[in-house]
Motif scaffolding. Structure first.
Motif, PDB file in Angstrom:
ATOM      1  N   ARG A   1       0.853  -1.184   0.000  1.00 15.97           N
ATOM      2  CA  ARG A   1       0.000   0.000   0.000  1.00 15.97           C
ATOM      3  C   ARG A   1       0.890   1.235   0.000  1.00 15.97           C
ATOM      4  NH1 ARG A   1      -5.355  -1.300   3.749  1.00 15.97           N
ATOM      5  NH2 ARG A   1      -6.018  -3.091   2.490  1.00 15.97           N
ATOM      6  N   ALA A   2       0.465   2.243  -0.767  1.00 12.07           N
ATOM      7  CA  ALA A   2       1.294   3.444  -0.909  1.00 12.07           C
ATOM      8  C   ALA A   2       0.427   4.689  -0.849  1.00 12.07           C
ATOM      9  CB  ALA A   2       2.063   3.406  -2.232  1.00 12.07           C
ATOM     10  N   LEU A   3       0.956   5.711  -0.215  1.00 12.24           N
ATOM     11  CA  LEU A   3       0.342   7.042  -0.206  1.00 12.24           C
ATOM     12  C   LEU A   3       1.302   7.993  -0.896  1.00 12.24           C
ATOM     13  CD1 LEU A   3      -1.708   9.190   0.621  1.00 12.24           C
ATOM     14  CD2 LEU A   3      -0.580   9.316   2.860  1.00 12.24           C
ATOM     15  N   VAL A   4       0.835   8.602  -1.981  1.00 11.09           N
ATOM     16  CA  VAL A   4       1.664   9.499  -2.775  1.00 11.09           C
ATOM     17  C   VAL A   4       1.132  10.916  -2.634  1.00 11.09           C
ATOM     18  CG1 VAL A   4       2.371  10.119  -5.112  1.00 11.09           C
ATOM     19  CG2 VAL A   4       2.359   7.717  -4.407  1.00 11.09           C
ATOM     20  N   VAL A   5       1.934  11.801  -2.045  1.00 15.12           N
ATOM     21  CA  VAL A   5       1.586  13.220  -1.924  1.00 15.12           C
ATOM     22  C   VAL A   5       2.573  13.978  -2.799  1.00 15.12           C
ATOM     23  CG1 VAL A   5       1.214  15.159  -0.371  1.00 15.12           C
ATOM     24  CG2 VAL A   5       0.787  12.829   0.440  1.00 15.12           C
ATOM     25  N   GLN A   6       2.134  14.339  -3.981  1.00 15.98           N
ATOM     26  CA  GLN A   6       3.022  14.972  -4.965  1.00 15.98           C
ATOM     27  C   GLN A   6       2.281  16.094  -5.658  1.00 15.98           C
ATOM     28  OE1 GLN A   6       6.172  14.272  -5.367  1.00 15.98           O
ATOM     29  NE2 GLN A   6       6.483  12.170  -4.629  1.00 15.98           N
ATOM     30  N   ARG A   7       3.032  17.075  -6.105  1.00 22.06           N
ATOM     31  CA  ARG A   7       2.434  18.256  -6.730  1.00 22.06           C
ATOM     32  C   ARG A   7       1.675  17.868  -7.992  1.00 22.06           C
ATOM     33  NH1 ARG A   7       8.128  18.833  -7.796  1.00 22.06           N
ATOM     34  NH2 ARG A   7       8.580  18.513 -10.011  1.00 22.06           N
TER      35      ARG A   7
ATOM     36  N   TYR B   1      -0.674   4.914 -11.822  1.00 21.67           N
ATOM     37  CA  TYR B   1      -1.692   3.868 -11.712  1.00 21.67           C
ATOM     38  C   TYR B   1      -2.053   3.237 -13.039  1.00 21.67           C
ATOM     39  CZ  TYR B   1      -5.010   7.961 -11.751  1.00 21.67           C
ATOM     40  OH  TYR B   1      -5.694   9.124 -12.003  1.00 21.67           O
ATOM     41  N   PHE B   2      -1.876   3.937 -14.148  1.00 19.33           N
ATOM     42  CA  PHE B   2      -2.141   3.290 -15.431  1.00 19.33           C
ATOM     43  C   PHE B   2      -1.030   2.296 -15.789  1.00 19.33           C
ATOM     44  CE2 PHE B   2      -5.080   6.896 -16.847  1.00 19.33           C
ATOM     45  CZ  PHE B   2      -6.207   6.126 -16.605  1.00 19.33           C
TER      46      PHE B   2
ATOM     47  N   GLY C   1      -6.437 -10.383   0.635  1.00 20.67           N
ATOM     48  CA  GLY C   1      -5.062 -10.106   1.044  1.00 20.67           C
ATOM     49  C   GLY C   1      -4.136  -9.972  -0.148  1.00 20.67           C
ATOM     50  N   GLY C   2      -3.186  -9.059  -0.032  1.00 23.79           N
ATOM     51  CA  GLY C   2      -2.195  -8.895  -1.084  1.00 23.79           C
ATOM     52  C   GLY C   2      -2.609  -8.001  -2.229  1.00 23.79           C
ATOM     53  N   VAL C   3      -3.791  -7.380  -2.131  1.00 22.70           N
ATOM     54  CA  VAL C   3      -4.198  -6.436  -3.187  1.00 22.70           C
ATOM     55  C   VAL C   3      -3.569  -5.077  -2.881  1.00 22.70           C
ATOM     56  CG1 VAL C   3      -6.111  -5.212  -4.263  1.00 22.70           C
ATOM     57  CG2 VAL C   3      -6.347  -7.633  -3.683  1.00 22.70           C
ATOM     58  N   PRO C   4      -2.767  -4.545  -3.791  1.00 21.24           N
ATOM     59  CA  PRO C   4      -2.118  -3.254  -3.522  1.00 21.24           C
ATOM     60  C   PRO C   4      -3.130  -2.103  -3.535  1.00 21.24           C
ATOM     61  CG  PRO C   4      -1.642  -3.967  -5.760  1.00 21.24           C
ATOM     62  CD  PRO C   4      -2.378  -5.106  -5.103  1.00 21.24           C
ATOM     63  N   VAL C   5      -2.793  -1.043  -2.798  1.00 18.19           N
ATOM     64  CA  VAL C   5      -3.634   0.150  -2.699  1.00 18.19           C
ATOM     65  C   VAL C   5      -2.756   1.371  -2.923  1.00 18.19           C
ATOM     66  CG1 VAL C   5      -5.107   1.556  -1.203  1.00 18.19           C
ATOM     67  CG2 VAL C   5      -5.227  -0.947  -1.073  1.00 18.19           C
ATOM     68  N   LEU C   6      -3.223   2.275  -3.776  1.00 17.66           N
ATOM     69  CA  LEU C   6      -2.519   3.533  -4.024  1.00 17.66           C
ATOM     70  C   LEU C   6      -3.448   4.693  -3.710  1.00 17.66           C
ATOM     71  CD1 LEU C   6      -0.167   5.246  -5.251  1.00 17.66           C
ATOM     72  CD2 LEU C   6      -1.322   4.997  -7.469  1.00 17.66           C
ATOM     73  N   ALA C   7      -3.043   5.569  -2.808  1.00 17.87           N
ATOM     74  CA  ALA C   7      -3.781   6.799  -2.515  1.00 17.87           C
ATOM     75  C   ALA C   7      -2.947   7.975  -2.991  1.00 17.87           C
ATOM     76  CB  ALA C   7      -4.060   6.912  -1.019  1.00 17.87           C
ATOM     77  N   THR C   8      -3.587   8.920  -3.689  1.00 14.44           N
ATOM     78  CA  THR C   8      -2.840  10.043  -4.249  1.00 14.44           C
ATOM     79  C   THR C   8      -3.516  11.366  -3.933  1.00 14.44           C
ATOM     80  OG1 THR C   8      -3.999  10.207  -6.379  1.00 14.44           O
ATOM     81  CG2 THR C   8      -2.275   8.547  -6.210  1.00 14.44           C
ATOM     82  N   THR C   9      -2.721  12.394  -3.751  1.00 16.50           N
ATOM     83  CA  THR C   9      -3.231  13.753  -3.614  1.00 16.50           C
ATOM     84  C   THR C   9      -2.084  14.728  -3.851  1.00 16.50           C
ATOM     85  OG1 THR C   9      -4.336  15.354  -2.173  1.00 16.50           O
ATOM     86  CG2 THR C   9      -2.846  13.806  -1.108  1.00 16.50           C
ATOM     87  N   ALA C  10      -2.452  15.930  -4.259  1.00 10.18           N
ATOM     88  CA  ALA C  10      -1.459  16.999  -4.405  1.00 10.18           C
ATOM     89  C   ALA C  10      -1.617  18.056  -3.333  1.00 10.18           C
ATOM     90  CB  ALA C  10      -1.593  17.653  -5.784  1.00 10.18           C
TER      91      ALA C  10
END
Length: 721
Positions: A47-53, A62-63, A185-194
């Protein structure tokens, strides 16, 4: 865990990126930080949280990850995305990379079954879902469980919406907890925001489960946008701001967005810029969906110089070569400001960002702040109503029973749903009976945070330090440093000069008085439930006619003049001369226009035979003096005043049904006024100070019509909205 033997995976990822960006040479390469996120999702199933401009390339992550995961046998990617505009862009972008994307949202429910069949058949790579779908009973109970079981990657876009510490909290997003719990279990998760400061980032990480696990990846990058040149230009008044924009819009690079704080301002500015020869379009919450889509397409194709927009055009609009963002009025939060200006300069070397603050900004901030989470009494009342019902209660049925407008009521119910106190089911809402605690401390903290954000925007406009560094610090960017590009770093690029012609035109435009006030024609639903035997259409013989107001409190013309008169502590007094003169002008235009009473008016009605005022506890001198001035100048008799009865209660400002309940029996036509109406035999002008819902005018008109007035023409100084 670092991977040093993923060369083949990296090569595959770069090949997908090349297709996504249309690079026929195949030379496109992911940046290292993008690759780190993709590697974590695909190779490690983390699981990942991406905070990027904005412009960093979150959609590429994600694509590309989707393409790699699908090639390795994973189920489809589910992207929870807040706006249809984003969905349309994403579907087109996915297609370029050979990724088959579909959407499930409120506008295509007839396609849901077919889309489910396509997913089951393996024909869908990406499914984009609006957060509101997550708590739709049919979707939640029938579609979501199957979707969760099949998902290969969950993406939460604009994840700051999960946090009520953030500037754009959306309670529907909280339903993601359920989906996360149901994921295999084992399903990746991506959260994104700027647009998340440290507090919001921590809250999102906790709620998504991306922060509580030692193997979660948090990628937080620098927020400086090297292409943006920030400036602030303080001008004397609204006319100067509109004139300046009309004179200088063509000097701004490419095409862009002009943001306003209200719908009324967006419509005013659009009309004025068109009058001055500019090709612009309006984009607000009032704009029809088809017109919105056309406006987006026209901006993407550079067929318009600018969209004049409210925050309805925000997250998700993707035009890499957007050359400028101008704000006519300051947003209340530096975080939302950063988000909006981040639309510009994503694919060009230079973009201009300009803030033109206005005197009316703070009054508009205060209005929107008044729509915060309701008091505990109102929440408890709602829970009691649901608990006492023997079946689900719909929003229209619930609204008359609690003092909340429908939009606030629905938002509150969604929060209570997430908290487990209520549940949305077919037919409406039910109470669960689960204990619930009103988190007064949290709500108070959020209110204080809003005040702090407003102060930060005042400081942003006034600072002599680097503006980009200021915004970065507001978002807790540890890499904040002077940008070297903004007006404070590099010197002002704009002067306050506006041509006399544009200034004169702006003054005429903003000084133009008169807003139509549409009468109420239908009673609100649910009145019998609160003891009022009224429903359906208001009989034609009891309706008010179309009325007029001098201006809207939310506009930047007469609104700026009227707003101080209606401030809570403003003293009562006679109508000011300039306001009275403007009202006379509104009357003159009204008389000559369609449905007026001047000779030659289209569909002319009989001339008013008198003036009636409405009693007021807060502004009796203002209303009486206005009525007297109109009667004097129009050579009409002042027939009298509709009075309050002893049973009158303070009028509710919550929703239509509760307002009508408060007005029930509260007003009366005194005998002397009834006699005057019987003798006058004709239409009357009904004078009041202000209208928000239109129900006081509707109830008063009904009383006057029943007392003998042939027609009632409402005339007020101000209208909200």
């Amino acid at each position: 865990m670092e991977h040093t033997n993923n060369a083949d995976l990296r090569a595959d990822a770069d090949a997908v990126l090349a297709r996504l960006v249309g690079d026929a040479s195949g030379e496109a390469r992911l940046r290292e930080d993008q690759w780190r996120a993709i590697e974590a999702l695909v190779a490690d199933k983390r699981r990942a949280l991406v905070v990027q401009r904005t412009g960093w390339g979150k959609s590429a992550v994600y694509f590309v990850a989707t393409s790699l995961l699908r090639a390795r046998g994973s189920g489809p990617t589910v992207i929870v995305s807040p706006l249809l505009a984003l969905m349309r862009n994403q579907v087109e972008a996915a297609a370029r990379a050979g990724i088959r994307a579909r959407t499930i949202n409120s506008s295509n429910s007839e396609e849901w079954d077919a889309i489910q069949e396509e997913i089951a058949a393996g024909d869908v790579d990406v499914l984009l879902v609006s957060p509101e779908r997550l708590n739709n009973p049919d979707f939640r109970d029938q579609v979501l469980p199957r979707l969760s079981a099949a998902t290969g990657l969950l993406v939460v876009d604009e994840a700051h919406c999960i946090s009520d510490w953030g500037h754009d909290f959306r309670p529907d997003y909280r339903r993601l907890r359920t989906m996360l719990t149901d994921l295999p279990g084992g399903v990746p998760v991506l959260a994104t925001t700027a647009t998340a400061n440290a507090r919001v980032t921590a809250d999102v990480a906790e709620q998504l489960g991306t922060g509580g696990s030692s193997d979660a990846l948090v990628l937080r990058g620098p927020l400086d946008r090297e292409s943006l040149s920030l400036s602030v230009l303080s001008l004397p008044d609204a006319a100067h701001r509109m004139a300046w924009l009309a004179d200088h819009l063509d000097d701004l690079p490419g095409s862009g967005i002009v943001y306003t704080l209200t719908v009324a301002a967006a419509e005013e500015v659009t009309a004025f810029l068109r009058q001055r020869g500019h090709t612009v379009a309006s984009y607000t919450g009032r704009t029809e969906n088809a017109d919105r889509q056309q406006a987006e397409e026209d901006l993407l194709a550079n067929k318009v110089k600018a969209l004049v927009a409210t925050s309805a055009l925000g997250m998700g609009f993707d035009k890499p070569d957007l050359g400028f963002v101008v704000h006519l009025g300051s947003p209340s939060s530096p975080i939302s400001y950063y988000q909006q200006v981040g639309r510009a300069g994503r694919g060009v070397r230079h973009a201009e960002v300009l803030l033109l603050p206005g005197k009316e900004d703070e009054a508009i901030w205060d209005y929107f702040a008044s729509l915060a989470f309701p008091s505990e009494d109102l929440v408890r009342r709602t829970l009691d109503v649901l608990a006492g019902a023997d079946r689900p209660v719909s929003l229209p049925a619930l609204e008359p029973l609690v003092e909340l407008r429908r939009s606030r009521l629905e938002t509150m119910l969604k929060v209570l749903d997430v908290d487990g106190a209520v549940k949305r089911v077919k037919g409406g809402w039910t109470a669960t009976g689960q204990p619930w605690t009103y988190d007064a401390e949290r709500y108070a903290w959020v209110a204080r945070q809003r005040k702090a954000e407003q102060q930060a925007m005042r400081e942003y406009a006034a600072t002599t330090e680097c503006r980009m560094e200021f915004l970065q610090r507001q978002l807790d960017d540890e890499g904040a440093k002077p940008c070297g590009r903004c007006d404070n770093c590099a010197g002002a690029r704009y002067t306050a000069d506006a041509s006399e012609a544009a200034l004169a035109a702006a003054r005429v435009d903003l000084g133009r008085a008169g807003v139509e006030v549409e009468p109420r024609r239908m009673w609100p639903t649910g009145l019998p439930a609160i003891g009022m035997d009224l429903k359906g259409r208001i009989p034609a013989g009891e309706q008010a006619a179309q009325g007029r107001a001098l201006g809207r409190l939310s506009d930047i013309g007469w609104g700026n003049r009227l707003r101080p008169m209606f401030a809570p502590q403003a003293p009562d007094g006679p109508v000011p001369d300039d306001v009275a003169r403007a009202v006379v002008g509104v009357l003159a235009d009204w008389a000559k226009g369609p449905g007026g009473w001047a000779a030659g008016a289209a569909d002319a009605r009989p001339r008013p035979v008198g003036v009636v005022t409405l009693a007021s506890r807060s502004r009796p001198r203002l209303i009486h003096s206005l009525g007297a001035r109109i009667a004097e100048i129009g050579r009409l008799p002042l027939l009298g005043s509709v009075a309050y009865t002893d049973e009158a209660h303070p009028a509710s400002r919550s929703n239509s049904a509760q307002r009508l309940k408060a007005l029930d029996g509260a007003l009366t036509v005194p005998d002397d006024l009834a006699d005057a109406l019987a003798r006058a035999q004709g239409p009357v002008l009904l004078v009041d100070d202000y209208t928000e819902t239109g129900w006081t005018l509707a109830v008063t008109a009904r009383l006057l019509r029943r007392a003998g007035a042939q027609a009632v023409l409402p005339l007020v100084l101000a209208v909200q909205g």
